[in-house]
Design a protein around this motif. Structure first.
Motif, PDB file in Angstrom:
ATOM      1  N   ARG A   1       0.807  -0.723  -0.216  1.00 31.30           N
ATOM      2  CA  ARG A   1      -0.253  -0.259   0.440  1.00 31.30           C
ATOM      3  C   ARG A   1       0.905   1.063   0.312  1.00 31.30           C
ATOM      4  O   ARG A   1       0.762   2.331   0.845  1.00 31.30           O
ATOM      5  N   PHE A   2       1.904   1.076  -0.748  1.00 30.57           N
ATOM      6  CA  PHE A   2       2.614   2.519  -1.181  1.00 30.57           C
ATOM      7  C   PHE A   2       1.866   3.835  -0.939  1.00 30.57           C
ATOM      8  O   PHE A   2       1.847   4.953  -0.929  1.00 30.57           O
ATOM      9  N   TRP A   3       1.238   3.575  -2.451  1.00 29.11           N
ATOM     10  CA  TRP A   3       0.165   4.657  -2.527  1.00 29.11           C
ATOM     11  C   TRP A   3      -1.164   5.485  -1.290  1.00 29.11           C
ATOM     12  O   TRP A   3      -1.704   6.360  -1.713  1.00 29.11           O
ATOM     13  N   ALA A   4      -1.183   4.581  -0.541  1.00 25.94           N
ATOM     14  CA  ALA A   4      -2.220   4.762   0.364  1.00 25.94           C
ATOM     15  C   ALA A   4      -1.694   6.082   1.078  1.00 25.94           C
ATOM     16  O   ALA A   4      -0.446   6.532   1.400  1.00 25.94           O
ATOM     17  N   PRO A   5      -2.125   7.034   1.047  1.00 25.70           N
ATOM     18  CA  PRO A   5      -1.860   8.170   1.880  1.00 25.70           C
ATOM     19  C   PRO A   5      -2.092   8.219   3.773  1.00 25.70           C
ATOM     20  O   PRO A   5      -2.630   8.666   3.963  1.00 25.70           O
ATOM     21  N   ASN A   6      -1.476   6.985   3.941  1.00 27.40           N
ATOM     22  CA  ASN A   6      -1.051   7.415   5.535  1.00 27.40           C
ATOM     23  C   ASN A   6      -0.132   7.451   6.476  1.00 27.40           C
ATOM     24  O   ASN A   6       0.080   7.711   7.421  1.00 27.40           O
ATOM     25  N   TYR A   7       0.382   8.641   5.735  1.00 24.73           N
ATOM     26  CA  TYR A   7       2.178   9.076   5.761  1.00 24.73           C
ATOM     27  C   TYR A   7       1.615  10.383   6.322  1.00 24.73           C
ATOM     28  O   TYR A   7       1.071  11.507   5.530  1.00 24.73           O
ATOM     29  N   SER A   8       2.576  10.663   7.765  1.00 28.86           N
ATOM     30  CA  SER A   8       2.462  12.407   7.410  1.00 28.86           C
ATOM     31  C   SER A   8       3.220  12.901   7.217  1.00 28.86           C
ATOM     32  O   SER A   8       4.564  12.125   6.961  1.00 28.86           O
ATOM     33  N   LYS A   9       2.458  14.893   7.688  1.00 26.84           N
ATOM     34  CA  LYS A   9       3.931  15.101   6.581  1.00 26.84           C
ATOM     35  C   LYS A   9       4.630  14.167   4.990  1.00 26.84           C
ATOM     36  O   LYS A   9       5.707  14.437   4.701  1.00 26.84           O
ATOM     37  N   THR A  10       3.582  14.947   4.165  1.00 29.73           N
ATOM     38  CA  THR A  10       4.271  13.567   2.562  1.00 29.73           C
ATOM     39  C   THR A  10       4.106  14.922   2.150  1.00 29.73           C
ATOM     40  O   THR A  10       3.611  16.152   1.615  1.00 29.73           O
TER      41      THR A  10
END
Length: 130
Positions: free
Chosen positions: A120-129
């Motif tokens: 799930r690299f493309w999932a938007p679960n990173y903070s501060k991207t």
């Protein structure tokens, strides 16, 4: 001849070798940690279908690096071949953090590694991207 030229083009920069070298450094800019993982099927399909990203058809693995400087920190993600070669020295994505807090950088690094392991690299679960 064509195969040799293609091999030279794909392996122009070896980011895996650079990450290993940066990890062993004693002074200066130093890589905190890195991970080398294969690209999953869903991520491969999304990478092929995305029109905004330059041609990454050569990529079979992800290289994730974490760096900490005095004023900021970042986690960088590269698509590369099985031996660490890539056509462009620029990362595909960067996750930025403020300050030199190594614990926070490692936390962001673990979030990215878990997302890639779960395909799930493309999932938007990173903070501060960025």
């Amino acid at each position: 001849m064509r195969r040799r030229i293609k091999k030279k083009k794909v392996n122009k920069y070896n980011v895996l070798r650079e990450a290993k070298r940066q990890k062993q450094k004693q002074k200066g800019v130093r890589c905190i940690c890195y991970e080398f993982l294969p690209i999953g099927k869903q991520d491969r399909r999304a990478l092929d279908m995305d029109e905004l990203i330059p041609d990454c058809s050569f990529g079979t693995h992800w290289l994730i690096e974490a760096y900490a400087w005095n004023d900021s920190s970042q986690v960088r993600i590269f698509p590369c071949t099985e031996n660490g070669g890539t056509t462009n020295i620029s990362p595909l994505q960067i996750v930025l953090s403020d300050g030199n807090n190594v614990k926070e950088v490692k936390k962001d690094f673990k979030l990215v590694v878990e997302a890639i392991r779960n395909d799930r690299f493309w999932a938007p679960n990173y903070s501060k991207t960025y």
